[in-house]
Design an enzyme around this catalytic site. Structure first.
Site, PDB file in Angstrom:
ATOM      1  N   LYS A 283     -22.135 -24.803 -24.452  1.00 48.72           N
ATOM      2  CA  LYS A 283     -21.614 -24.483 -25.784  1.00 48.72           C
ATOM      3  C   LYS A 283     -22.213 -25.468 -26.792  1.00 48.72           C
ATOM      4  CE  LYS A 283     -17.317 -22.834 -27.693  1.00 48.72           C
ATOM      5  NZ  LYS A 283     -16.074 -22.159 -27.279  1.00 48.72           N
ATOM      6  N   GLU A 386      -2.030 -13.248 -24.286  1.00 49.74           N
ATOM      7  CA  GLU A 386      -0.841 -13.253 -25.138  1.00 49.74           C
ATOM      8  C   GLU A 386       0.306 -12.478 -24.521  1.00 49.74           C
ATOM      9  OE1 GLU A 386      -3.936 -12.702 -26.197  1.00 49.74           O
ATOM     10  OE2 GLU A 386      -4.313 -14.324 -27.621  1.00 49.74           O
ATOM     11  N   ARG A 414      -1.181  -8.429 -29.405  1.00 42.86           N
ATOM     12  CA  ARG A 414      -1.438  -8.199 -27.983  1.00 42.86           C
ATOM     13  C   ARG A 414      -0.148  -8.253 -27.163  1.00 42.86           C
ATOM     14  NH1 ARG A 414      -6.886  -9.197 -26.394  1.00 42.86           N
ATOM     15  NH2 ARG A 414      -7.942  -7.696 -27.720  1.00 42.86           N
TER      16      ARG A 414
HETATM   17  C1  LIG Z   1      -6.842 -11.959 -28.300  1.00 42.85           C
HETATM   18  C2  LIG Z   1      -7.417 -13.253 -28.790  1.00 42.85           C
HETATM   19  N1  LIG Z   1      -6.762 -14.410 -28.530  1.00 42.85           N
HETATM   20  C3  LIG Z   1      -7.263 -15.588 -28.982  1.00 42.85           C
HETATM   21  C4  LIG Z   1      -8.430 -15.624 -29.674  1.00 42.85           C
HETATM   22  C5  LIG Z   1      -8.964 -16.932 -30.238  1.00 42.85           C
HETATM   23  N2  LIG Z   1     -10.247 -17.291 -29.637  1.00 42.85           N
HETATM   24  C6  LIG Z   1     -11.424 -17.074 -30.251  1.00 42.85           C
HETATM   25  S1  LIG Z   1     -12.729 -17.553 -29.359  1.00 42.85           S
HETATM   26  C7  LIG Z   1     -11.750 -18.114 -28.131  1.00 42.85           C
HETATM   27  C8  LIG Z   1     -12.369 -18.742 -26.919  1.00 42.85           C
HETATM   28  C9  LIG Z   1     -13.374 -17.858 -26.295  1.00 42.85           C
HETATM   29  O1  LIG Z   1     -13.950 -18.505 -25.203  1.00 42.85           O
HETATM   30  P1  LIG Z   1     -15.087 -17.790 -24.384  1.00 42.85           P
HETATM   31  O2  LIG Z   1     -14.774 -16.360 -24.231  1.00 42.85           O
HETATM   32  O3  LIG Z   1     -15.302 -18.562 -23.140  1.00 42.85           O
HETATM   33  O4  LIG Z   1     -16.349 -17.884 -25.343  1.00 42.85           O
HETATM   34  P2  LIG Z   1     -17.112 -19.209 -25.861  1.00 42.85           P
HETATM   35  O5  LIG Z   1     -16.569 -19.481 -27.226  1.00 42.85           O
HETATM   36  O6  LIG Z   1     -16.843 -20.316 -24.913  1.00 42.85           O
HETATM   37  O7  LIG Z   1     -18.536 -18.817 -25.908  1.00 42.85           O
HETATM   38  C10 LIG Z   1     -10.403 -17.905 -28.422  1.00 42.85           C
HETATM   39  C11 LIG Z   1      -9.269 -18.304 -27.561  1.00 42.85           C
HETATM   40  C12 LIG Z   1      -9.074 -14.388 -29.926  1.00 42.85           C
HETATM   41  N3  LIG Z   1     -10.205 -14.328 -30.630  1.00 42.85           N
HETATM   42  N4  LIG Z   1      -8.555 -13.237 -29.467  1.00 42.85           N
END
Ligand SMILES: Cc1ncc(C[n+]2csc(CCOP(=O)(O)OP(=O)(O)O)c2C)c(N)n1
Length: 650
Positions: A283, A386, A414
């Site tokens: 990342k 969620e 959700r």
């Molecule tokens: C339903 C939902 N819950 C929480 C979030 C907040 N959120 C945005 S990105 C993220 C982390 C995503 O991690 P990953 O899928 O591993 O992708 P990375 O950013 O590490 O590339 C979260 C929790 C969201 N976008 N959607």
């Protein structure tokens, strides 16, 4: 500049192979330069630069279909699909969105922002194309935190049965917003480790063969070695789990090895069936220090300063981002609502060992980081889950706990069914605390929390509140933790007056009269009460006397107070930072129609029936007329219209 020559995805195919590394550097520079000014999801986009270039090199978009899960990693994709020229407007009002947006480009198949949706959408597209007799490839790129969200797992379960051509790319950086949590993420790390174990297994198998050849002692030693080998096989097994689900698992590949990515994607393209390609990325790749603090890069703020590793020339110096005029005038005692919640919940937990806190993958955004450090045994990060988080909170109440489930308003959508069945129907005392209630600003359409008042108001037995300021948020959290039933508190992503003023305890369904007047009643929900007060002062200057009420509760409504307002004023106006369809104003209208005689007209001010795009919260409030002057103008116009109607009737 190579990027300037890329007008569409197919241009990436035409570039000489040796220009691709420089293209990656240019993408990183452009992203860094832009995010440093505008803010944005830096880490996730930087981590998929090589992967995205390789995808555009190998596949034929938009004929082939690309779904980026959540969508916060879409910046390289935008730069390769005709949005280089507008990229400097990223996340700005009138500019391009920080997420995929189907109104922006034919290369964005969906407007997204919520996690865990890409596999379902890609599978649907893939089956839809098959039914239509179209030969297109569908690809879903999913992060390691999003792939273990409930919806992704449901989609994997469903996809495994289909004999179709779908590629899921698991972009594994071991990070969510912060480290990915949960048992399934441990499974993934075992898969990651499997390369190391693969060579160990080979050695053990050789040893097994040797021991079996030794006469007499061979039997016992052989068994010991066999057990060890079995153990190692189990460690390697997670890769097999995916195969058993019906996917052909390919991994683990270095997602930053551009040539390797092009090669492996080429191979994937010609393989039929369900495939899961596991790539490892970092990342924030390319930004100095990204491996030490990936969290700092997840959501960068305007003015943050970063340096690229690729060469010294890539250093982007700290840019001076002018503070917005309103912010410059802010009195020092302003504090984020989220900060007030963070401090209050720690204080409450100090006094009551039953208090627990739950987050769905967002310990920092929800303000629970401090709580997690102070009370690790009472803190639960359930990951991007969620619906599980809400039901789990309800389960904790059965164990006698007082859980606070802190979820952004938009993501609580959700968990709607769980709020209905697991929480409200059981009358269990879960306190839902929703940050980002209202306009979320530059994250845009998918992140605004505009529907919670309407969707929660429909559920019997839940007390809905929104605080006017920091002191009231403290009092509401205290109320929620003592109330015998489910509660929900919503507040915006905004600063407010710091706690400090004395406040009597909150009473269920009781509002607060902030000012008495005799012509118009302005009823604010949450921080809109402050806007109502300011609008009342402007209206006073225009000769209109106003009562101002802080509703505090959208459910139950303060019946006696609303009755009086409707009886004693010409006009009652509600003001809310939420959709008008079924929102707080609707609650008052429903109440008014149930009264025998109502003299007042009711006017509802809020967010109209459309999706609101990105911009700063201040810009959006202005556009929607939810500022003091906007409210004043709407009231004056309404009074004029009513007067015209009366004159015409005479
Ligand atoms: C339903 C939902 N819950 C929480 C979030 C907040 N959120 C945005 S990105 C993220 C982390 C995503 O991690 P990953 O899928 O591993 O992708 P990375 O950013 O590490 O590339 C979260 C929790 C969201 N976008 N959607």
């Amino acid at each position: 500049m190579i990027l300037e020559q890329i007008g569409r995805s197919s241009d990436v195919k035409r570039l000489p192979r040796e220009q691709l590394p420089e293209l990656c550097n240019e993408i990183r520079r452009k992203i860094l330069e832009t995010v440093t000014k505008n803010g944005g999801h830096l880490g996730s986009s930087m981590g998929v630069v090589e992967l995205t270039v390789a995808l555009h090199r190998v596949y034929d978009f938009p004929t082939d279909r690309l779904f980026l899960d959540t969508g916060h990693q879409c910046y390289p994709h935008k730069l390769l699909t005709g949005r280089f020229e507008q990229f400097h407007t990223l996340r700005q009002k009138g500019g391009i969105s920080g997420f995929p947006n189907k109104d922006e480009s034919e290369y964005d198949l969906m407007t997204s922002g919520h996690a865990g949706t890409a596999i379902s959408m890609a599978l649907g597209a893939c089956l839809g194309d098959a039914l239509a007799g179209e030969k297109r490839k569908s690809i879903a790129v999913v992060g390691d935190a999003s792939v273990v969200s409930g919806m992704s797992l449901e989609a994997l379960n469903s996809a495994g049965h289909q004999d179709r051509d779908l590629l899921i790319i698991l972009n594994d950086n071991e990070q969510s917003i912060g480290r990915t949590v949960g048992a399934l993420s441990r499974v993934l790390s075992k898969v990651r480790m499997s390369k190391l174990y693969a060579s160990a297994r080979h050695a053990v198998e050789k040893l097994e063969e040797l021991v079996a050849k030794i006469p007499r002692i061979g039997g016992r030693v052989e068994k010991g070695v066999h057990d060890l080998a079995e153990h190692l096989r189990h460690v390697i097994a997670p890769g097999k789990i995916l195969n058993e689900l019906g996917f052909r698992y390919f991994g683990v590949f270095d997602g930053h090895d551009l040539d390797g990515m092009v090669e492996v994607l080429d191979a994937m393209r010609s393989q039929p069936g369900m495939k899961l390609l596991h790539v490892l990325t970092v990342k924030g790749k390319g930004v100095k220090g990204c491996e030490e603090d990936p969290l700092a890069l997840h959501g960068a703020k305007p003015g943050d300063s970063f340096t690229l590793e690729c060469d010294a020339a890539c250093k982007v110096d700290k840019v001076d981002v002018p503070a917005p005029a309103a912010a410059a005038k802010k009195p020092a005692a302003k504090v984020e609502f989220a900060r007030v919640f963070a401090d209050t919940i720690v204080r409450e937990a100090e006094g009551d060992p039953r208090v627990c806190a739950i987050t769905a993958g967002m310990p920092d955004g929800t303000g629970l980081r401090g709580f997690s450090e102070r009370f690790p045994e009472r803190f639960f990060n359930v990951g991007i889950a969620e619906q599980h988080g809400v039901a789990f909170a309800s389960g904790l109440t059965i164990g006698g706990r007082r859980p606070v489930c802190a979820i952004y308003s938009t993501f609580l959508q959700r968990g709607y069914d769980q709020v209905f069945q697991e929480v409200a129907l059981q009358r269990n005392p879960v306190a839902l605390v929703m940050s980002h209630g209202g306009l979320a600003g530059d994250d845009g359409q998918t992140h605004h929390g505009l529907f919670d008042i309407a969707f929660l108001r429909a559920i019997p037995g839940i007390a809905l509140m929104s605080p006017r300021d920091g002191a009231e948020l403290e009092a509401m959290v205290r109320f929620a933790l003592r109330h015998d039933g489910p509660t929900a508190i919503r507040y915006p992503k905004a600063a407010t007056t710091a706690p400090g003023r004395a406040l009597p305890p909150i009473e269920l369904g009781r509002g607060e009269v902030l000012q008495e007047g005799d012509e118009v009643a302005l009823v604010g929900y949450g921080p809109m009460s402050e806007t109502a007060l300011e609008a009342a002062a402007l209206l006073q200057a225009a000769g209109v006397s106003c009562t101002v009420v802080n509703a505090r509760f959208a459910r139950p409504l303060d019946g006696p107070l609303m009755k009086r307002l409707l009886a004693e004023h010409r006009l009652v106006a509600t003001i809310e930072e939420g959709t008008l369809q079924g929102g707080f104003g609707s609650a008052l209208l429903e109440f008014a129609t149930a009264q025998e005689t109502v003299h007042a007209r009711v006017r509802c001010l809020g967010v109209p029936d459309r999706f609101v795009v990105h911009g700063t919260r201040a810009e959006l409030l202005q556009e929607l007329g939810l500022t003091a002057t906007g409210v004043r103008d709407a009231i004056l116009e309404q009074l004029r219209e009513t007067a015209d109607v009366r004159t015409a009737a005479r």
